[in-house]
Motif scaffolding. Structure first.
Motif, PDB file in Angstrom:
ATOM      1  N   TRP A  73       0.843  -1.184   0.000  1.00 35.90           N
ATOM      2  CA  TRP A  73       0.000   0.000   0.000  1.00 35.90           C
ATOM      3  C   TRP A  73       0.884   1.242   0.000  1.00 35.90           C
ATOM      4  CZ3 TRP A  73      -0.470  -4.261   2.991  1.00 35.90           C
ATOM      5  CH2 TRP A  73      -1.689  -4.931   3.019  1.00 35.90           C
ATOM      6  N   LEU A  74       0.359   2.329  -0.541  1.00 34.30           N
ATOM      7  CA  LEU A  74       0.922   3.663  -0.347  1.00 34.30           C
ATOM      8  C   LEU A  74      -0.030   4.373   0.596  1.00 34.30           C
ATOM      9  CD1 LEU A  74       2.010   4.676  -3.959  1.00 34.30           C
ATOM     10  CD2 LEU A  74       3.481   3.997  -2.034  1.00 34.30           C
ATOM     11  N   MET A  75       0.528   5.118   1.551  1.00 30.52           N
ATOM     12  CA  MET A  75      -0.301   5.762   2.566  1.00 30.52           C
ATOM     13  C   MET A  75       0.147   7.203   2.776  1.00 30.52           C
ATOM     14  SD  MET A  75      -0.892   2.528   5.137  1.00 30.52           S
ATOM     15  CE  MET A  75       0.538   2.835   6.102  1.00 30.52           C
ATOM     16  N   ASP A  76      -0.816   8.030   3.149  1.00 32.34           N
ATOM     17  CA  ASP A  76      -0.546   9.436   3.419  1.00 32.34           C
ATOM     18  C   ASP A  76      -1.340   9.837   4.650  1.00 32.34           C
ATOM     19  OD1 ASP A  76       0.358  12.033   3.199  1.00 32.34           O
ATOM     20  OD2 ASP A  76      -1.040  12.577   1.599  1.00 32.34           O
ATOM     21  N   GLY A  77      -0.628  10.128   5.741  1.00 27.97           N
ATOM     22  CA  GLY A  77      -1.294  10.563   6.965  1.00 27.97           C
ATOM     23  C   GLY A  77      -2.250   9.529   7.542  1.00 27.97           C
ATOM     24  N   GLY A  78      -1.911   8.257   7.411  1.00 24.94           N
ATOM     25  CA  GLY A  78      -2.750   7.209   7.969  1.00 24.94           C
ATOM     26  C   GLY A  78      -3.895   6.776   7.077  1.00 24.94           C
ATOM     27  N   LYS A  79      -3.946   7.291   5.851  1.00 30.79           N
ATOM     28  CA  LYS A  79      -4.987   6.900   4.898  1.00 30.79           C
ATOM     29  C   LYS A  79      -4.335   6.211   3.702  1.00 30.79           C
ATOM     30  CE  LYS A  79      -8.360  10.573   5.856  1.00 30.79           C
ATOM     31  NZ  LYS A  79      -8.204  10.555   7.240  1.00 30.79           N
ATOM     32  N   VAL A  80      -4.975   5.137   3.250  1.00 29.82           N
ATOM     33  CA  VAL A  80      -4.477   4.416   2.081  1.00 29.82           C
ATOM     34  C   VAL A  80      -4.793   5.247   0.840  1.00 29.82           C
ATOM     35  CG1 VAL A  80      -4.748   2.346   0.672  1.00 29.82           C
ATOM     36  CG2 VAL A  80      -4.749   2.159   3.173  1.00 29.82           C
ATOM     37  N   VAL A  81      -3.762   5.516   0.033  1.00 21.03           N
ATOM     38  CA  VAL A  81      -3.963   6.264  -1.211  1.00 21.03           C
ATOM     39  C   VAL A  81      -3.801   5.371  -2.443  1.00 21.03           C
ATOM     40  CG1 VAL A  81      -3.365   8.510  -0.221  1.00 21.03           C
ATOM     41  CG2 VAL A  81      -1.568   7.115  -1.265  1.00 21.03           C
ATOM     42  N   ARG A  82      -3.211   4.194  -2.243  1.00 25.90           N
ATOM     43  CA  ARG A  82      -3.133   3.214  -3.326  1.00 25.90           C
ATOM     44  C   ARG A  82      -2.960   1.844  -2.684  1.00 25.90           C
ATOM     45  NH1 ARG A  82      -1.840   3.929  -8.879  1.00 25.90           N
ATOM     46  NH2 ARG A  82      -1.389   1.962  -9.919  1.00 25.90           N
ATOM     47  N   GLY A  83      -3.788   0.906  -3.116  1.00 22.52           N
ATOM     48  CA  GLY A  83      -3.624  -0.452  -2.645  1.00 22.52           C
ATOM     49  C   GLY A  83      -4.874  -0.998  -1.989  1.00 22.52           C
ATOM     50  N   PRO A  84      -4.823  -2.270  -1.679  1.00 17.53           N
ATOM     51  CA  PRO A  84      -3.630  -3.093  -1.795  1.00 17.53           C
ATOM     52  C   PRO A  84      -3.327  -3.435  -3.249  1.00 17.53           C
ATOM     53  CG  PRO A  84      -5.473  -4.460  -1.100  1.00 17.53           C
ATOM     54  CD  PRO A  84      -5.970  -3.037  -1.152  1.00 17.53           C
ATOM     55  N   VAL A  85      -2.035  -3.505  -3.546  1.00 19.44           N
ATOM     56  CA  VAL A  85      -1.588  -3.929  -4.872  1.00 19.44           C
ATOM     57  C   VAL A  85      -0.809  -5.223  -4.700  1.00 19.44           C
ATOM     58  CG1 VAL A  85      -1.488  -1.557  -5.756  1.00 19.44           C
ATOM     59  CG2 VAL A  85       0.585  -2.616  -4.835  1.00 19.44           C
ATOM     60  N   ALA A  86      -0.846  -6.067  -5.729  1.00 15.78           N
ATOM     61  CA  ALA A  86      -0.115  -7.333  -5.696  1.00 15.78           C
ATOM     62  C   ALA A  86       1.381  -7.071  -5.835  1.00 15.78           C
ATOM     63  CB  ALA A  86      -0.592  -8.236  -6.830  1.00 15.78           C
ATOM     64  N   VAL A  87       2.170  -7.831  -5.087  1.00 16.84           N
ATOM     65  CA  VAL A  87       3.629  -7.737  -5.172  1.00 16.84           C
ATOM     66  C   VAL A  87       4.218  -9.135  -5.201  1.00 16.84           C
ATOM     67  CG1 VAL A  87       3.746  -5.524  -3.942  1.00 16.84           C
ATOM     68  CG2 VAL A  87       4.000  -7.648  -2.659  1.00 16.84           C
ATOM     69  N   GLN A  88       5.444  -9.218  -5.654  1.00 13.40           N
ATOM     70  CA  GLN A  88       6.230 -10.447  -5.559  1.00 13.40           C
ATOM     71  C   GLN A  88       7.428 -10.094  -4.695  1.00 13.40           C
ATOM     72  OE1 GLN A  88       6.800 -13.661  -5.170  1.00 13.40           O
ATOM     73  NE2 GLN A  88       5.916 -14.097  -7.170  1.00 13.40           N
ATOM     74  N   THR A  89       7.700 -10.909  -3.688  1.00 15.63           N
ATOM     75  CA  THR A  89       8.797 -10.643  -2.760  1.00 15.63           C
ATOM     76  C   THR A  89       9.822 -11.767  -2.848  1.00 15.63           C
ATOM     77  OG1 THR A  89       7.588 -11.728  -0.968  1.00 15.63           O
ATOM     78  CG2 THR A  89       7.307  -9.331  -1.202  1.00 15.63           C
ATOM     79  N   GLY A  90      10.777 -11.743  -1.936  1.00 20.11           N
ATOM     80  CA  GLY A  90      11.812 -12.768  -1.914  1.00 20.11           C
ATOM     81  C   GLY A  90      11.273 -14.107  -1.443  1.00 20.11           C
ATOM     82  N   ASP A  91      12.163 -15.088  -1.426  1.00 20.62           N
ATOM     83  CA  ASP A  91      11.791 -16.429  -0.980  1.00 20.62           C
ATOM     84  C   ASP A  91      12.654 -16.795   0.226  1.00 20.62           C
ATOM     85  OD1 ASP A  91      14.302 -16.961  -2.087  1.00 20.62           O
ATOM     86  OD2 ASP A  91      13.514 -18.079  -3.791  1.00 20.62           O
ATOM     87  N   ASP A  92      12.651 -18.074   0.624  1.00 19.44           N
ATOM     88  CA  ASP A  92      13.428 -18.509   1.788  1.00 19.44           C
ATOM     89  C   ASP A  92      14.926 -18.297   1.591  1.00 19.44           C
ATOM     90  OD1 ASP A  92      11.139 -19.252   3.129  1.00 19.44           O
ATOM     91  OD2 ASP A  92      11.264 -21.355   2.526  1.00 19.44           O
ATOM     92  N   GLU A  93      15.400 -18.446   0.361  1.00 17.47           N
ATOM     93  CA  GLU A  93      16.829 -18.274   0.072  1.00 17.47           C
ATOM     94  C   GLU A  93      17.239 -16.805   0.111  1.00 17.47           C
ATOM     95  OE1 GLU A  93      19.880 -18.929  -3.647  1.00 17.47           O
ATOM     96  OE2 GLU A  93      18.176 -20.299  -3.468  1.00 17.47           O
ATOM     97  N   ASP A  94      16.390 -15.934  -0.418  1.00 15.00           N
ATOM     98  CA  ASP A  94      16.659 -14.492  -0.474  1.00 15.00           C
ATOM     99  C   ASP A  94      15.420 -13.752   0.020  1.00 15.00           C
ATOM    100  OD1 ASP A  94      19.301 -14.464  -1.788  1.00 15.00           O
ATOM    101  OD2 ASP A  94      18.213 -15.360  -3.467  1.00 15.00           O
ATOM    102  N   PRO A  95      15.208 -13.722   1.338  1.00 13.63           N
ATOM    103  CA  PRO A  95      13.981 -13.113   1.855  1.00 13.63           C
ATOM    104  C   PRO A  95      13.979 -11.591   1.764  1.00 13.63           C
ATOM    105  CG  PRO A  95      15.407 -13.760   3.660  1.00 13.63           C
ATOM    106  CD  PRO A  95      16.061 -14.263   2.387  1.00 13.63           C
ATOM    107  N   THR A  96      12.787 -11.053   1.679  1.00 12.12           N
ATOM    108  CA  THR A  96      12.612  -9.605   1.778  1.00 12.12           C
ATOM    109  C   THR A  96      12.755  -9.254   3.257  1.00 12.12           C
ATOM    110  OG1 THR A  96      11.132  -9.591  -0.120  1.00 12.12           O
ATOM    111  CG2 THR A  96      10.996  -7.699   1.394  1.00 12.12           C
TER     112      THR A  96
END
Length: 168
Positions: A73-96
């Motif tokens: 999400w992108l947030m401004d002053g405690g309010k969501v301005v975009r999202g939720p959006v789908a993301v791809q993150t790391g895995d067990d070998e290279d975690p985020t």
């Protein structure tokens, strides 16, 4: 492209710390003689106290990432301005990495020196070159938070150096 060998001692130490933290957060249950053993559930992502409704982050965050839920999400002053959006993150070998970070720098066009791949709309926020950037959603990253093009452009335009990023 995936990393086969970790490139730095700092990265190996960070992986060890993340692995140790992950191991310590998984509970070990015991089954009684009358009760069959139940599979262990993965620990839920940590939420920040006083969080913003619909996210696991607080009002101080300008960007929020839920690694397990693969959302941001992108947030401004405690309010969501975009999202939720789908993301791809790391895995067990290279975690985020999980925690609270600050945007360090941005590059509209960037090529990873380690993997020699394009990382358009990069917003770097954690040690080791971890960034939000445009990338495919079909494979894990090497620790970065990959977004589709429209979302990567929005995160790049919205986030500024010094902005808080919370990753759970």
């Amino acid at each position: 492209m995936r990393r086969q060998v970790r490139g730095s001692v700092a990265g190996a130490v960070a992986l060890g710390v993340v692995t140790a933290l992950a191991v310590s957060t998984v509970g070990i249950g015991a089954a009684s003689a009358q009760e069959p053993a139940r599979p262990l559930a993965a620990a839920a992502p940590a939420a920040y106290p006083g969080g913003v409704a619909g996210t696991p982050c607080t009002a101080t965050a300008r960007a929020c990432v839920d690694v397990a839920g693969r959302k941001a999400w992108l947030m401004d002053g405690g309010k969501v301005v975009r999202g939720p959006v789908a993301v791809q993150t790391g895995d067990d070998e290279d975690p985020t990495p999980v925690g609270t970070f600050a945007v360090q720098w941005k590059a509209e066009q960037y090529t990873s020196r380690e993997y020699l791949v394009q990382m358009p709309y990069s917003v770097f926020f954690a040690p080791g070159g971890v960034a939000f950037h445009q990338g495919g959603q079909d494979t894990p990253s090497a620790g970065c938070v990959k977004l589709v093009q429209a979302d990567a452009q929005a995160f790049f335009a919205f986030l500024q150096v010094g902005d808080e990023v919370q990753v759970t």
